[in-house]
Design a protein around this motif. Sequence first.
Motif, mmCIF file in Angstrom:
data_model
loop_
_atom_site.group_PDB
_atom_site.id
_atom_site.type_symbol
_atom_site.label_atom_id
_atom_site.label_comp_id
_atom_site.label_asym_id
_atom_site.label_seq_id
_atom_site.Cartn_x
_atom_site.Cartn_y
_atom_site.Cartn_z
ATOM 1 N N MET A 60 7.330 4.939 1.387
ATOM 2 C CA MET A 60 5.887 5.094 1.189
ATOM 3 C C MET A 60 5.488 4.532 -0.174
ATOM 4 O O MET A 60 6.242 4.650 -1.147
ATOM 5 C CB MET A 60 5.507 6.561 1.267
ATOM 6 N N PRO A 61 4.300 3.926 -0.256
ATOM 7 C CA PRO A 61 3.844 3.377 -1.539
ATOM 8 C C PRO A 61 3.286 4.464 -2.443
ATOM 9 O O PRO A 61 3.048 5.593 -2.002
ATOM 10 C CB PRO A 61 2.733 2.418 -1.100
ATOM 11 N N PRO A 62 3.084 4.156 -3.709
ATOM 12 C CA PRO A 62 2.447 5.129 -4.605
ATOM 13 C C PRO A 62 1.067 5.529 -4.097
ATOM 14 O O PRO A 62 0.408 4.774 -3.384
ATOM 15 C CB PRO A 62 2.353 4.368 -5.933
ATOM 16 N N SER A 63 0.649 6.718 -4.486
ATOM 17 C CA SER A 63 -0.663 7.224 -4.076
ATOM 18 C C SER A 63 -1.241 8.042 -5.221
ATOM 19 O O SER A 63 -0.623 8.174 -6.282
ATOM 20 C CB SER A 63 -0.532 8.097 -2.823
ATOM 21 N N ILE A 64 -2.400 8.604 -5.001
ATOM 22 C CA ILE A 64 -3.046 9.425 -6.027
ATOM 23 C C ILE A 64 -2.141 10.586 -6.436
ATOM 24 O O ILE A 64 -2.049 10.950 -7.603
ATOM 25 C CB ILE A 64 -4.394 9.961 -5.507
ATOM 26 N N ASN A 65 -1.448 11.155 -5.445
ATOM 27 C CA ASN A 65 -0.636 12.344 -5.712
ATOM 28 C C ASN A 65 0.813 12.042 -6.050
ATOM 29 O O ASN A 65 1.530 12.912 -6.538
ATOM 30 C CB ASN A 65 -0.671 13.264 -4.485
ATOM 31 N N SER A 110 9.339 -1.429 -4.429
ATOM 32 C CA SER A 110 8.764 -1.567 -5.762
ATOM 33 C C SER A 110 8.793 -3.017 -6.227
ATOM 34 O O SER A 110 7.837 -3.506 -6.849
ATOM 35 C CB SER A 110 9.542 -0.681 -6.742
ATOM 36 N N LEU A 111 9.870 -3.708 -5.912
ATOM 37 C CA LEU A 111 10.037 -5.092 -6.355
ATOM 38 C C LEU A 111 8.989 -6.007 -5.723
ATOM 39 O O LEU A 111 8.404 -6.857 -6.400
ATOM 40 C CB LEU A 111 11.444 -5.572 -6.006
#
Length: 378
Positions: free
Chosen positions: A234-239, A296-297
Amino acid sequence: MSKTSQSILGIQGSQWNTSSSRPTVAVLFQAIDPPMINGVYKPCKPGGYQDSGADIAYTLRSKGIEVITPHPSPSSAQHEGWCFPDSEEGIHSAVTQGATHIWANTIVFASHPLQTASCLDSYAPTLQVVGQPPGLVENFDDKMYLNDKLRARGGFTLPQSWAVEVGEDIDALIQSIPNYPIVGKPVRGRGSHGVKVCDTPRELKSHIESLFRESPVVLLEEFLAGEEATITVMPPSINQPKYWSMSPVVRFNHDQGVAPYNGTVAVTANSRIVSKDEMRDRAYEEAMRECERVASLIKATAPIRIDVRRFRHGSDFAIFDVNMKPNMTGPGRPGREDQASLTAMAAAECGWDYPTLLENILNGASTLETLRQYRTPL
């Protein structure tokens, strides 16, 4: 459940606290053919992902999220009528009807209307999109290109591989390969299309020649004989500020060494979540960390699913396929009870049912402007 998944559980929830901020969603399906890229054509999926698109639209609507559909009252028993075509006209129609969020349940590329359509320019700063940047997919949907970049970067476990192009001396290449079986597959494939485990040089040559009918380049890899698993990142998110992996899903009951296409065999019939006892094997956590580094890369903006397999029983896992658009089918519509995707199965281990998974993915949407401004880091 992995340590990472445990840390995420219960953190992500709906970020829409007022009616004015709640999204209005339109789901896209694949209606336009991908272009030939570097002489290679990626085959379209029959139906253009309308089955999963209908699952997404129906389920979000069932959660109380407003969903715009091209048909005013699509049938829950049919996949037609739930999704807009991913053509310029289709996307523009959805936006002018009030869509604030576009779910790009399709294959994108650098010349895709999401990237190039001038009629979307004025919406780009605020229009939210669930999906990958078209430029990212065009580059990294090429399995050979991405694998070469990961090897050059270092720190990733990959099978030995070779590429062969039309016009090259196939016999000389085959003779240089030390061990069999060898897997032959397209560099821009879809699911298990064109993937075959070849036990002899003669069989490999025949398969290469058959793949040359649809692609001038074929990817060959050493056959990974051990356990296969798939990991959704999963990608980064607000939380959650970092990329994180869901629990691995183990694949079994392969057909001639290859996991069958989910349109032939439902993944719920040949897949299971890794147990807590099995997770004591450090190889799973190491594979998860590598998959997170891949995401991430390349700077993925939506979930990706990475297939991994052990070299042999008890060994480490190697990355052998990075899927930029994981299948996102799920239960909800009539007759779809067994249609949980691999990602949905992994999400259930995190405590997310299919509707919650979709809502959390929707929470992580990026603006169209952000996707259009993507520049490859590799």
